[in-house]
Design a protein around this motif. Structure first.
Motif, short mmCIF file in Angstrom:
data_model
loop_
_atom_site.label_atom_id
_atom_site.label_comp_id
_atom_site.label_asym_id
_atom_site.label_seq_id
_atom_site.Cartn_x
_atom_site.Cartn_y
_atom_site.Cartn_z
N PRO A 130 -25.47 -68.82 -42.92
CA PRO A 130 -24.50 -69.60 -42.75
C PRO A 130 -23.30 -69.84 -43.74
N ASP A 131 -23.62 -69.04 -44.88
CA ASP A 131 -22.72 -69.22 -45.91
C ASP A 131 -21.71 -67.69 -45.84
N ARG A 132 -22.20 -66.71 -44.79
CA ARG A 132 -21.52 -65.67 -44.98
C ARG A 132 -20.07 -65.60 -43.96
N ARG A 133 -19.05 -65.12 -44.69
CA ARG A 133 -17.77 -65.35 -43.94
C ARG A 133 -17.19 -63.90 -43.97
N LEU A 134 -16.68 -63.47 -42.93
CA LEU A 134 -15.94 -62.11 -42.55
C LEU A 134 -14.55 -62.27 -42.61
N ASP A 135 -14.00 -61.41 -43.37
CA ASP A 135 -12.49 -61.22 -43.30
C ASP A 135 -11.84 -60.99 -41.91
N ILE A 136 -10.64 -61.22 -41.62
CA ILE A 136 -10.28 -60.99 -40.34
C ILE A 136 -9.82 -59.50 -39.94
N PRO A 137 -9.27 -58.59 -40.95
CA PRO A 137 -9.64 -57.27 -40.53
C PRO A 137 -11.02 -56.80 -39.99
N LEU A 138 -12.02 -57.21 -40.81
CA LEU A 138 -13.33 -56.79 -40.31
C LEU A 138 -13.67 -57.40 -39.25
N PHE A 139 -13.28 -58.49 -38.79
CA PHE A 139 -13.77 -59.17 -37.49
C PHE A 139 -12.82 -58.43 -36.36
N ARG A 140 -11.82 -58.13 -36.65
CA ARG A 140 -10.72 -57.30 -35.47
C ARG A 140 -11.43 -56.11 -35.37
N GLU A 141 -11.98 -55.37 -36.13
CA GLU A 141 -12.83 -53.83 -36.09
C GLU A 141 -13.81 -54.27 -35.35
N LEU A 142 -14.78 -55.55 -35.67
CA LEU A 142 -15.76 -55.39 -34.64
C LEU A 142 -15.53 -55.90 -33.18
N ILE A 143 -14.42 -56.46 -32.96
CA ILE A 143 -13.99 -56.58 -31.53
C ILE A 143 -13.51 -55.38 -30.87
N ARG A 144 -12.65 -54.69 -31.78
CA ARG A 144 -12.17 -53.32 -31.31
C ARG A 144 -13.42 -52.59 -30.99
N ARG A 145 -14.48 -52.26 -31.63
CA ARG A 145 -15.62 -51.68 -31.55
C ARG A 145 -16.15 -51.99 -30.28
N ALA A 146 -16.50 -53.52 -30.04
CA ALA A 146 -17.20 -53.93 -28.96
C ALA A 146 -16.54 -53.60 -27.70
N LYS A 147 -15.12 -53.81 -27.89
CA LYS A 147 -14.48 -53.41 -26.45
C LYS A 147 -14.69 -51.78 -26.14
N ALA A 148 -14.58 -50.88 -27.12
CA ALA A 148 -14.37 -49.62 -26.90
C ALA A 148 -16.16 -49.34 -26.42
N LEU A 149 -17.10 -49.89 -27.13
CA LEU A 149 -18.43 -49.31 -26.69
C LEU A 149 -18.64 -49.90 -25.31
N THR A 150 -18.49 -51.10 -24.96
CA THR A 150 -18.53 -51.61 -23.58
C THR A 150 -17.77 -51.31 -22.43
N GLY A 151 -16.82 -50.68 -22.90
CA GLY A 151 -15.44 -50.48 -21.81
C GLY A 151 -14.88 -51.55 -21.33
#
Length: 233
Positions: free
Chosen positions: A32-53
């Motif tokens: 609950p106390d782990r916070r991600l910065d926006i560039p890292l979260f953006r990268e997660l989304i970019r990867r998720a879209k690439a991997l799922t197509g």
């Protein structure tokens, strides 16, 4: 982010593959106390879209949104007396979830709007993040009130081509290339009772959110705005 690792599994994507090289594990994302910065979260989304197509991942994300995704803030809002009370809690305590955006409610005439103000560069994943957020709010509102909530949604970007596949799932009219992201609905919706209203439970959850807000350094109304502008974690 944890919700995202669960979502990609529908496309047979292993969470470990999504997180590879980022210094994160699924267990990290449940803290609950782990916070991600926006560039890292953006990268997660970019990867998720690439991997799922799947370019429309934000739509699926929003449709699958659960109150529990927002922790005690979600629970506090769900157990409020009315939609207005729940939104007021969300407006105050959204910094406990993220400083990338803030919320405000504006009432005018017969209509009201929940406006999403962006305080960080969401980059090329802007559509995914804002679709997930707005669709999630509509989903939660329907569950919280026990009825379908109609309205309109504005987005500050062009209409994506992939949206044609989801027209029948949209809860209302969508407008694009607008100045801000917002949900617009009948003002009377604010006075709808919450199906799970529980004053005692709401107070406990609210007090926890207040302590978390203070612990994060948001001691007054001006502090969240300054932090958001500076994009501090």
């Amino acid at each position: 982010a944890h919700h995202l690792t669960e979502l990609v599994q529908r496309w047979q994507v292993d969470p470990a593959e999504l997180l590879e090289g980022l210094g994160l594990t699924q267990e990290d994302l449940t803290q609950p106390d782990r916070r991600l910065d926006i560039p890292l979260f953006r990268e997660l989304i970019r990867r998720a879209k690439a991997l799922t197509g799947e370019p429309a991942l934000g739509i699926y994300f929003g449709l699958d949104m659960r109150v529990s995704s927002h922790g005690l803030l979600g629970y506090a809002a769900l157990t409020s007396a009315t939609v207005r009370a729940g939104l007021n809690l969300a407006v105050r305590y959204v910094p406990t979830r993220t400083t990338a955006i803030s919320l405000r409610v504006v009432e005018a005439g017969d209509h009201a709007a929940l406006i999403i103000d962006e305080h960080a560069d969401l980059g090329t994943e802007r559509d995914t993040i804002l679709f997930a957020f707005t669709m999630g709010i509509w989903q939660i509102a329907s569950v919280a009130t026990g009825r379908a909530v109609d309205g309109e949604a504005d987005f500050p970007f062009p209409r994506p081509a992939y949206l044609d596949r989801f027209d029948r799932l949209m809860p209302g009219r969508l407008r694009f290339d607008q100045p801000v992201a917002q949900l617009v609905f009948a003002r009377e919706v604010l006075d709808l009772p919450m199906a799970m209203s529980d004053p005692a439970a709401m107070q406990v959850a609210r007090e926890h959110c207040e302590r978390e807000l203070q612990a994060l350094g948001f001691g007054g109304d001006i502090v969240p705005r300054v932090r958001a502008v500076l994009q501090l974690p």
